[in-house]
Enzyme design. Structure first.
Site, PDB file in Angstrom:
ATOM      1  CD  GLU A  87      -7.181   7.728   5.454  1.00 12.75           C
ATOM      2  OE1 GLU A  87      -5.936   7.758   4.718  1.00 12.75           O
ATOM      3  OE2 GLU A  87      -7.870   7.182   5.940  1.00 12.75           O
TER       4      GLU A  87
ATOM      5  CE1 TYR B  93      -5.359   9.393   2.085  1.00 15.42           C
ATOM      6  CE2 TYR B  93      -4.046  11.379   2.049  1.00 15.42           C
ATOM      7  CZ  TYR B  93      -4.693  10.398   2.320  1.00 15.42           C
ATOM      8  OH  TYR B  93      -4.142   9.539   3.700  1.00 15.42           O
TER       9      TYR B  93
ATOM     10  CG  ASN C  26      -1.801   1.291   0.703  1.00 17.52           C
ATOM     11  OD1 ASN C  26      -2.486   1.650   2.204  1.00 17.52           O
ATOM     12  ND2 ASN C  26      -2.605   1.716   0.047  1.00 17.52           N
TER      13      ASN C  26
ATOM     14  CE1 TYR D 280      -7.750   7.353  -0.391  1.00 15.96           C
ATOM     15  CE2 TYR D 280      -9.247   6.892   1.831  1.00 15.96           C
ATOM     16  CZ  TYR D 280      -7.683   6.781   0.371  1.00 15.96           C
ATOM     17  OH  TYR D 280      -7.353   6.525   0.890  1.00 15.96           O
TER      18      TYR D 280
ATOM     19  CD  GLU E  65      -4.701   4.617  -1.059  1.00  9.86           C
ATOM     20  OE1 GLU E  65      -4.675   3.633  -0.041  1.00  9.86           O
ATOM     21  OE2 GLU E  65      -4.820   5.311  -0.738  1.00  9.86           O
TER      22      GLU E  65
END
Length: 235
Positions: free
Chosen positions: A134, A125, A93, A136, A222
């Site tokens: 967090e 992001y 990741n 997105y 990502e």
């Protein structure tokens, strides 16, 4: 990444702290990238710099963030202005991108190429601290389009329709939860687009998903258990 496969990434050290990844509430925030198939060159970038270890900072007038779990091969090349490239191969990741040290209501324009082989996102992001979130705004994706059970409606913005989701992660050994807010494009833009972040923040607020205390915000590549490459210019 697939919700059933999400690794236990640490929550970032906010407000300029370093790239430690010790626990869910002490991780350095970053956009995970994996280095991959083929190599991206940044022509005419006298200030180009390639990095392979987690870090954040300022490069040629733009904030950047790079985080990787250390699996596979991932390299981020910082180009002139808002340009960056990522190559990844067999990553676990990673998240990487350029943008702003402090997020907020912006008209974000990005262009270039996002070419994942497998699971990957191209997103606006960022992080906020009150509450700890967090978030997105997923504009493009690879083999997996993220969906989640807690669907909270849709938002139409910049000629696109996005599904709105909320997810919650419970850190082991801690008391502070991490919420994740999502807007996921029903299409997939891989060569550029405009994202008006305020439209998404307003839609999230109407769905009971509030943001305050903005930390960084980037246009992020990502990758998760995949390979690929991207070459992105943040406008």
């Amino acid at each position: 990444m697939h919700p059933d496969q999400t690794p236990d990434r640490n929550v970032p050290h906010l407000s300029g702290a370093g790239p430690s990844r010790r626990s869910v509430l002490t991780r350095a925030a970053g956009v995970a990238l994996t280095a991959g198939a083929g190599s991206l060159l940044l022509p005419g970038t006298a200030h180009a710099q390639t990095i392979t270890t987690p870090q954040s900072g300022t490069h040629d007038g733009h904030f950047y963030q790079f985080w990787t779990d250390g699996t596979g091969t991932v390299a981020m090349t910082l180009g002139a202005g808002g340009r960056y490239a990522v190559n990844w191969t067999g990553c676990g990741n990673f998240v990487a991108g350029k943008g702003w040290a402090t997020g907020g209501r912006r008209t974000v324009r990005w262009s270039g190429a996002f070419i994942p082989s497998g699971n990957g996102y191209l997103s606006v992001y960022g992080w906020a601290r009150n509450p700890l979130v967090e978030y997105y705004i997923v504009d493009g994706y690879g083999s997996y389009r993220p969906t989640h059970p807690d669907h909270r409606g849709t938002v139409s913005s910049d000629g696109q329709v996005y599904d709105v989701y909320r997810t919650v992660r419970y850190p082991s050994g801690g008391t502070q939860i991490l919420q994740q807010y999502w807007s996921v494009n029903r299409g997939s833009r891989t060569q550029g687009g405009t994202v008006t972040t305020g439209n998404h923040f307003d839609a999230w607020s109407r769905a009971g998903m509030t943001l305050a205390g903005f930390e960084f915000m980037i246009v992020a590549t990502e990758g998760y258990l995949s390979s690929g490459r991207s070459d992105i210019l943040v406008g």
